[in-house]
Design a protein around this motif. Structure first.
Motif, PDB file in Angstrom:
ATOM      1  N   UNK A   4      -4.894  -5.410  -2.213  1.00 60.67           N
ATOM      2  CA  UNK A   4      -4.417  -4.183  -1.565  1.00 60.67           C
ATOM      3  C   UNK A   4      -4.928  -4.121  -0.130  1.00 60.67           C
ATOM      4  N   UNK A   5      -6.198  -4.388   0.057  1.00 64.16           N
ATOM      5  CA  UNK A   5      -6.785  -4.360   1.394  1.00 64.16           C
ATOM      6  C   UNK A   5      -6.158  -5.429   2.283  1.00 64.16           C
ATOM      7  N   UNK A   6      -6.004  -6.629   1.763  1.00 66.42           N
ATOM      8  CA  UNK A   6      -5.399  -7.705   2.548  1.00 66.42           C
ATOM      9  C   UNK A   6      -3.963  -7.373   2.927  1.00 66.42           C
ATOM     10  N   UNK A  44      -7.280   3.751   5.075  1.00 64.68           N
ATOM     11  CA  UNK A  44      -7.172   2.966   3.842  1.00 64.68           C
ATOM     12  C   UNK A  44      -7.783   3.659   2.625  1.00 64.68           C
ATOM     13  N   UNK A  45      -8.978   4.226   2.688  1.00 65.47           N
ATOM     14  CA  UNK A  45      -9.519   4.887   1.483  1.00 65.47           C
ATOM     15  C   UNK A  45      -8.641   6.046   0.998  1.00 65.47           C
ATOM     16  N   UNK A  49      -6.633   6.189  -2.576  1.00 67.70           N
ATOM     17  CA  UNK A  49      -6.833   7.316  -3.502  1.00 67.70           C
ATOM     18  C   UNK A  49      -5.508   7.973  -3.854  1.00 67.70           C
ATOM     19  N   UNK A  50      -4.650   8.139  -2.865  1.00 65.23           N
ATOM     20  CA  UNK A  50      -3.352   8.769  -3.116  1.00 65.23           C
ATOM     21  C   UNK A  50      -2.437   7.903  -3.973  1.00 65.23           C
ATOM     22  N   UNK A  51      -2.580   6.586  -3.875  1.00 61.92           N
ATOM     23  CA  UNK A  51      -1.776   5.682  -4.679  1.00 61.92           C
ATOM     24  C   UNK A  51      -2.418   5.386  -6.028  1.00 61.92           C
ATOM     25  N   UNK A  52      -3.644   5.860  -6.218  1.00 56.56           N
ATOM     26  CA  UNK A  52      -4.347   5.628  -7.480  1.00 56.56           C
ATOM     27  C   UNK A  52      -4.834   4.205  -7.648  1.00 56.56           C
ATOM     28  N   UNK A  53      -5.142   3.550  -6.534  1.00 52.96           N
ATOM     29  CA  UNK A  53      -5.585   2.142  -6.605  1.00 52.96           C
ATOM     30  C   UNK A  53      -7.070   2.033  -6.465  1.00 52.96           C
TER      31      UNK A  53
END
Length: 53
Positions: A4-6, A44-45, A49-53
């Motif tokens: 996700x971060x990448x 990003x955080x 959080x909003x995407x539930x990841x």
């Protein structure tokens, strides 16, 4: 680094790379790139959080 971060940073860098030449000379592109990086790192955080990841 997780996928996700990448993916997020790849998208941010890709878009910045596309619009980079239209942003002016190198010093201005450096400043804009730094600001975009700061905003992306801060967003990003919240995005995760909003995407539930």
């Amino acid at each position: 680094m997780d996928t996700v971060t990448m993916t997020f940073y790849a998208l941010v860098c890709g878009v910045l790379g596309l619009v980079g030449p239209s942003l002016g000379r190198a010093p201005m592109r450096l400043v804009i790139g730094a600001l975009v990086g700061i905003v992306a790192a801060g967003a990003l955080p919240t995005l995760r959080a909003n995407l539930g990841l």
